[in-house]
Scaffold this motif. Structure first.
Motif, PDB file in Angstrom:
ATOM      1  N   GLN A 322       0.806  -1.224   0.000  1.00  0.00           N
ATOM      2  CA  GLN A 322       0.000   0.000   0.000  1.00  0.00           C
ATOM      3  C   GLN A 322       0.838   1.273   0.000  1.00  0.00           C
ATOM      4  O   GLN A 322       0.353   2.323  -0.437  1.00  0.00           O
ATOM      5  CB  GLN A 322      -0.941   0.026   1.216  1.00  0.00           C
ATOM      6  N   SER A 323       2.093   1.210   0.472  1.00  0.00           N
ATOM      7  CA  SER A 323       2.894   2.449   0.508  1.00  0.00           C
ATOM      8  C   SER A 323       3.134   2.957  -0.910  1.00  0.00           C
ATOM      9  O   SER A 323       3.348   4.142  -1.119  1.00  0.00           O
ATOM     10  CB  SER A 323       4.233   2.210   1.199  1.00  0.00           C
ATOM     11  N   ARG A 324       3.104   2.043  -1.897  1.00  0.00           N
ATOM     12  CA  ARG A 324       3.313   2.464  -3.291  1.00  0.00           C
ATOM     13  C   ARG A 324       2.023   3.068  -3.850  1.00  0.00           C
ATOM     14  O   ARG A 324       2.033   3.938  -4.692  1.00  0.00           O
ATOM     15  CB  ARG A 324       3.673   1.269  -4.176  1.00  0.00           C
ATOM     16  N   ARG A 325       0.872   2.505  -3.400  1.00  0.00           N
ATOM     17  CA  ARG A 325      -0.431   2.930  -3.935  1.00  0.00           C
ATOM     18  C   ARG A 325      -0.860   4.260  -3.322  1.00  0.00           C
ATOM     19  O   ARG A 325      -1.292   5.161  -4.016  1.00  0.00           O
ATOM     20  CB  ARG A 325      -1.475   1.847  -3.608  1.00  0.00           C
ATOM     21  N   GLN A 326      -0.746   4.332  -1.999  1.00  0.00           N
ATOM     22  CA  GLN A 326      -1.193   5.534  -1.288  1.00  0.00           C
ATOM     23  C   GLN A 326      -0.179   5.841  -0.197  1.00  0.00           C
ATOM     24  O   GLN A 326      -0.343   5.428   0.953  1.00  0.00           O
ATOM     25  CB  GLN A 326      -2.585   5.287  -0.685  1.00  0.00           C
ATOM     26  N   PRO A 327       0.887   6.596  -0.539  1.00  0.00           N
ATOM     27  CA  PRO A 327       1.945   6.826   0.452  1.00  0.00           C
ATOM     28  C   PRO A 327       1.422   7.387   1.770  1.00  0.00           C
ATOM     29  O   PRO A 327       1.952   7.070   2.841  1.00  0.00           O
ATOM     30  CB  PRO A 327       2.872   7.824  -0.254  1.00  0.00           C
ATOM     31  N   SER A 328       0.335   8.192   1.721  1.00  0.00           N
ATOM     32  CA  SER A 328      -0.150   8.815   2.970  1.00  0.00           C
ATOM     33  C   SER A 328      -0.768   7.787   3.924  1.00  0.00           C
ATOM     34  O   SER A 328      -1.071   8.118   5.063  1.00  0.00           O
ATOM     35  CB  SER A 328      -1.196   9.885   2.652  1.00  0.00           C
ATOM     36  N   ALA A 329      -0.954   6.544   3.461  1.00  0.00           N
ATOM     37  CA  ALA A 329      -1.586   5.532   4.316  1.00  0.00           C
ATOM     38  C   ALA A 329      -0.624   4.987   5.377  1.00  0.00           C
ATOM     39  O   ALA A 329      -1.059   4.373   6.345  1.00  0.00           O
ATOM     40  CB  ALA A 329      -2.107   4.374   3.460  1.00  0.00           C
ATOM     41  N   VAL A 330       0.676   5.177   5.161  1.00  0.00           N
ATOM     42  CA  VAL A 330       1.649   4.566   6.086  1.00  0.00           C
ATOM     43  C   VAL A 330       2.559   5.633   6.696  1.00  0.00           C
ATOM     44  O   VAL A 330       2.830   6.659   6.064  1.00  0.00           O
ATOM     45  CB  VAL A 330       2.543   3.519   5.350  1.00  0.00           C
ATOM     46  N   PRO A 331       3.055   5.396   7.934  1.00  0.00           N
ATOM     47  CA  PRO A 331       4.029   6.343   8.480  1.00  0.00           C
ATOM     48  C   PRO A 331       5.327   6.260   7.675  1.00  0.00           C
ATOM     49  O   PRO A 331       5.577   5.230   7.035  1.00  0.00           O
ATOM     50  CB  PRO A 331       4.229   5.848   9.911  1.00  0.00           C
ATOM     51  N   GLU A 332       6.121   7.307   7.701  1.00  0.00           N
ATOM     52  CA  GLU A 332       7.345   7.329   6.891  1.00  0.00           C
ATOM     53  C   GLU A 332       8.217   6.097   7.196  1.00  0.00           C
ATOM     54  O   GLU A 332       8.422   5.750   8.358  1.00  0.00           O
ATOM     55  CB  GLU A 332       8.129   8.601   7.180  1.00  0.00           C
ATOM     56  N   GLY A 333       8.670   5.436   6.145  1.00  0.00           N
ATOM     57  CA  GLY A 333       9.548   4.262   6.334  1.00  0.00           C
ATOM     58  C   GLY A 333       8.772   2.994   6.643  1.00  0.00           C
ATOM     59  O   GLY A 333       9.363   1.945   6.880  1.00  0.00           O
ATOM     60  N   GLY A 334       7.442   3.066   6.660  1.00  0.00           N
ATOM     61  CA  GLY A 334       6.637   1.886   7.008  1.00  0.00           C
ATOM     62  C   GLY A 334       6.037   1.217   5.782  1.00  0.00           C
ATOM     63  O   GLY A 334       6.242   1.654   4.645  1.00  0.00           O
ATOM     64  N   GLU A 335       5.328   0.134   6.013  1.00  0.00           N
ATOM     65  CA  GLU A 335       4.635  -0.569   4.921  1.00  0.00           C
ATOM     66  C   GLU A 335       3.332  -1.155   5.454  1.00  0.00           C
ATOM     67  O   GLU A 335       3.227  -1.505   6.636  1.00  0.00           O
ATOM     68  CB  GLU A 335       5.528  -1.685   4.350  1.00  0.00           C
ATOM     69  N   LEU A 336       2.346  -1.200   4.565  1.00  0.00           N
ATOM     70  CA  LEU A 336       1.053  -1.810   4.894  1.00  0.00           C
ATOM     71  C   LEU A 336       0.757  -2.766   3.745  1.00  0.00           C
ATOM     72  O   LEU A 336       0.743  -2.353   2.587  1.00  0.00           O
ATOM     73  CB  LEU A 336       0.001  -0.693   4.949  1.00  0.00           C
ATOM     74  N   VAL A 337       0.588  -4.052   4.065  1.00  0.00           N
ATOM     75  CA  VAL A 337       0.303  -5.017   2.999  1.00  0.00           C
ATOM     76  C   VAL A 337      -1.174  -5.349   3.035  1.00  0.00           C
ATOM     77  O   VAL A 337      -1.701  -5.748   4.086  1.00  0.00           O
ATOM     78  CB  VAL A 337       1.078  -6.343   3.184  1.00  0.00           C
ATOM     79  N   GLY A 338      -1.831  -5.207   1.908  1.00  0.00           N
ATOM     80  CA  GLY A 338      -3.239  -5.590   1.803  1.00  0.00           C
ATOM     81  C   GLY A 338      -3.321  -6.962   1.154  1.00  0.00           C
ATOM     82  O   GLY A 338      -2.739  -7.181   0.098  1.00  0.00           O
ATOM     83  N   VAL A 339      -4.008  -7.897   1.818  1.00  0.00           N
ATOM     84  CA  VAL A 339      -4.173  -9.245   1.262  1.00  0.00           C
ATOM     85  C   VAL A 339      -5.660  -9.410   0.947  1.00  0.00           C
ATOM     86  O   VAL A 339      -6.498  -9.359   1.854  1.00  0.00           O
ATOM     87  CB  VAL A 339      -3.707 -10.317   2.268  1.00  0.00           C
TER      88      VAL A 339
END
Ligand code: FAD
Length: 437
Positions: A322-339
Motif C-alpha cells: 500500500q505504501s506504493r499505492r497511497q503513500p499517505s496511508a503509512v508512516p514514513e519508512g513503514g509498509e502496509l500489505v493488503g491481502v
C-alpha cells in the motif's frame, strides 16, 4: 424542493452534489460517522487503512472524472502504475502491467498458439458491439445472452489464457470465480481497457465522496444518523432518523440494495422488495498488515497476483504494497500489505484462519520479516461486493420503473462493484428526480 439522500457512499454523495448544484435543499443521512461507505479509511495507530476501495480507473470512470474536474479536484489525483507480477504455484514470478492487457501475452507459460488465439479474440471483441457504458445496467442488459465469463473465456481464449489472464484479473477485481459473472461488464471493460489508468486521491478513494460533499452548497449532512423508517405522505415522504421525522418532496435511496429493500418494504411491490433483498452480494474479506519499518523496501512489484493452472479456488486473489499505492496511508519508512481474498474458500474460513492464511501468503511472497507486524486487521463482510450473474442486470434495471414517483435508487449494484458504478447511479437518480420535479 426539499430532497433527502439516504446513505453517504459515493452514490449518495454524487446524488447530493447533483441535487444541490441544481439549487435544491438537500439533507443527507449517513449511518456511519463519516461519508464514503465502502471507500472509507480508518485510523489504526499511525496508519490510515482503507475499509475497501483501492483505486480509480481513469478513462473508464468517466462520470467520476467529470465530477472531480467540475469540483476542481481532478488534478490532485496521483497516478499509480500498479506494477504487477503473477506468482505461479511453484513460486515463479512473471512481471505484467495490470493496466496493459497485452503485457500478459509475454507470459512464458503461454504458447505461440495461445498468444495468437488471444490476439485474434481481442481484435474480434474490440470490433463487436457491446455496452458503451459498463456502469449502466440498462445498456449491459442488452448484451446479456446468459453466458458466463469462464465459458466465454475458455471457448474464445483457451484454457491457459483463462488461467493466466482472466482468472487472476477477476480474482483481484471481483473475488469470485469467472463462472459466477455474466459477460457484458467484463467484455465492455476489456473493450475499453486501453483507456484504463490507475490513480488514487492523496487521502484514498474516500476523498471522492468528501470532495463531492464539500462542493455541495448548503447540504445538511447528518452523520451517525441511520434512517429507520420511510413512509409515503401525500405527494412526498416522511423519513425517520434517530426518532426525528423529516419531510421531503423526493428521495434518493443510496444504501446497499438489501437495506433499501427493508426501508421501502411498506410501499413497494413484493416483487420489487424481493429483487432488492436478493440482489447478489458475496462474502468478502481483506486483511491489512502494518509494519512501522518496511521489511521489503526494494520489492520490484506493487501488486502480486497468485495464479496456478487448473488449481481449485485460491484463497488469496492479490497482495498489494500500500505504501506504493497511497503513500499517505503509512508512516514514513513503514509498509502496509493488503491481502485480498477470493470468495469460495472464504465461506469456510473463520477470521483467525483468514488472518493466518494472509500472513502465510505474505511470508511466502515477500519473505518473512525479522520482526512482527504492528497489527493484523481483518475486514470481513458477509455482503461485501455485489456481483452480476447472468440475468441480474435486466432484473435490477426494471426496478427503476417499478417504484413510486419521486423516489429513486442509487448504488453500485445496478452494474458491478466500483466507484464509477456508484457515482453514475447517484447522478442518474438525482437527474431522474429533477426530471420529475
Ligand atoms: C474490499 C473492497 C475493495 C474495493 N476496491 C475498489 C476499487 O479499487 N475501486 C473501485 O472503484 N471500487 C472498489 N470497491 C467498490 C466500492 O467501494 C463500491 O463500489 C462503492 O463504495 C459503492 O458505493 P455505494 O455508494 O453504492 O455504496 P456504499 O459505499 O456501500 O455506501 C452505502 C452507504 O449507505 C450507508 N447506509 C446504510 N444503511 C443506512 C441507513 N439506514 N441510513 C443511512 N445510511 C445508511 C452506509 O453506511 C454506507 O455509507 C471495493 C469494495 C471493497 C469492499
Amino acid at each position: 424542493m426539499k430532497y433527502i439522500v439516504v446513505g453517504g457512499g459515493p452514490a449518495g454523495c454524487a446524488a447530493a452534489y447533483t441535487l444541490s448544484k441544481n439549487g435544491h435543499q438537500v439533507k443527507m443521512f449517513e449511518a456511519e460517522n463519516a461519508v464514503g461507505g465502502r471507500t472509507r479509511q480508518i485510523q489504526i495507530g499511525k496508519f490510515s487503512v482503507g475499509v475497501g476501495a483501492l483505486f480509480l480507473m481513469g478513462g473508464i470512470y468517466p462520470r467520476t472524472t467529470a465530477l472531480l474536474k467540475e469540483t476542481g479536484h481532478h488534478c490532485q489525483l496521483i497516478p499509480w502504475r500498479g506494477t504487477s507480477e503473477l506468482m505461479d504455484n511453484d513460486g515463479s514470478r512473471y512481471p505484467v502491467s495490470f493496466v496493459n492487457l497485452a503485457s500478459y501475452l509475454r507470459m512464458p507459460k503461454l504458447t505461440m498458439a495461445d498468444r495468437l488465439k488471444v490476439s485474434l479474440a481481442g481484435v474480434k471483441l474490440f470490433l463487436s458491439p457491446g455496452a458503451k457504458n459498463p456502469f449502466d445496467g440498462e445498456d449491459l442488459a442488452r448484451y446479456d445472452d446468459g453466458e458466463d465469463l469462464e465459458s466465454w473465456s475458455r471457448k474464445n481464449l483457451g484454457d491457459r489464457p483463462y488461467e493466466y489472464i482472466i482468472r487472476p484479473l477477476f480474482d483481484f477485481l471481483y473475488a469470485v470465480p469467472p463462472s459466477w459473472l455474466s459477460t457484458p461488464f467484463p467484455k465492455a471493460i476489456i473493450q475499453q481497457a486501453h483507456k484504463m489508468r490507475l490513480s488514487v486521491p492523496p487521502g484514498g478513494p474516500v476523498q471522492v465522496s468528501e470532495w463531492l460533499v464539500e462542493a455541495s452548497k448548503d447540504l445538511e449532512l447528518h452523520l451517525s444518523t441511520p434512517v429507520e423508517r420511510i413512509c409515503e405522505c401525500g405527494t412526498g415522504f416522511e423519513v425517520t432518523a434517530r426518532g426525528e421525522v423529516h419531510k421531503a418532496d423526493g428521495i434518493v435511496m443510496a444504501t446497499e440494495a438489501y437495506t433499501a429493500s427493508e426501508l421501502m418494504k411498506d410501499f413497494i411491490s413484493t416483487e420489487s422488495y424481493e429483487k432488492l433483498r436478493d440482489a447478489p452480494y458475496t462474502d468478502y474479506a481483506h486483511v491489512q498488515i502494518g509494519y512501522e519499518t518496511n521489511p521489503w523496501p526494494d520489492y520490484p512489484s506493487d501488486i502480486v497476483l497468485p495464479v496456478g493452472f487448473g488449481e481449485g479456488p485460491r484463497s488469496v486473489g492479490a497482495m498489494v504494497l500500500q505504501s506504493r499505492r497511497q503513500p499517505s496511508a503509512v508512516p514514513e519508512g513503514g509498509e502496509l500489505v493488503g491481502v485480498y481474498f477470493t470468495t469460495p474458500p472464504l465461506e469456510h474460513m473463520n477470521d483467525e484462519e483468514i488472518k493466518q492464511d494472509a500472513l502465510d501468503y505474505v511470508h511466502r511472497t515477500f519473505g518473512k520479516p525479522a520482526s512482527s507486524p504492528q497489527f493484523v486487521k481483518v475486514f470481513h463482510y458477509k455482503k461485501g461486493l455485489n456481483i452480476a450473474k447472468p440475468g441480474a442486470y435486466g432484473s435490477l434495471d426494471t426496478l427503476r420503473s417499478e417504484l413510486p414517483r419521486n423516489i429513486y435508487l442509487a448504488g453500485d449494484y445496478f452494474s458491478q462493484a466500483g466507484v464509477e458504478a456508484a457515482v453514475f447511479s447517484g447522478e442518474r437518480a438525482a437527474n431522474q428526480l429533477l426530471g420529475q420535479a
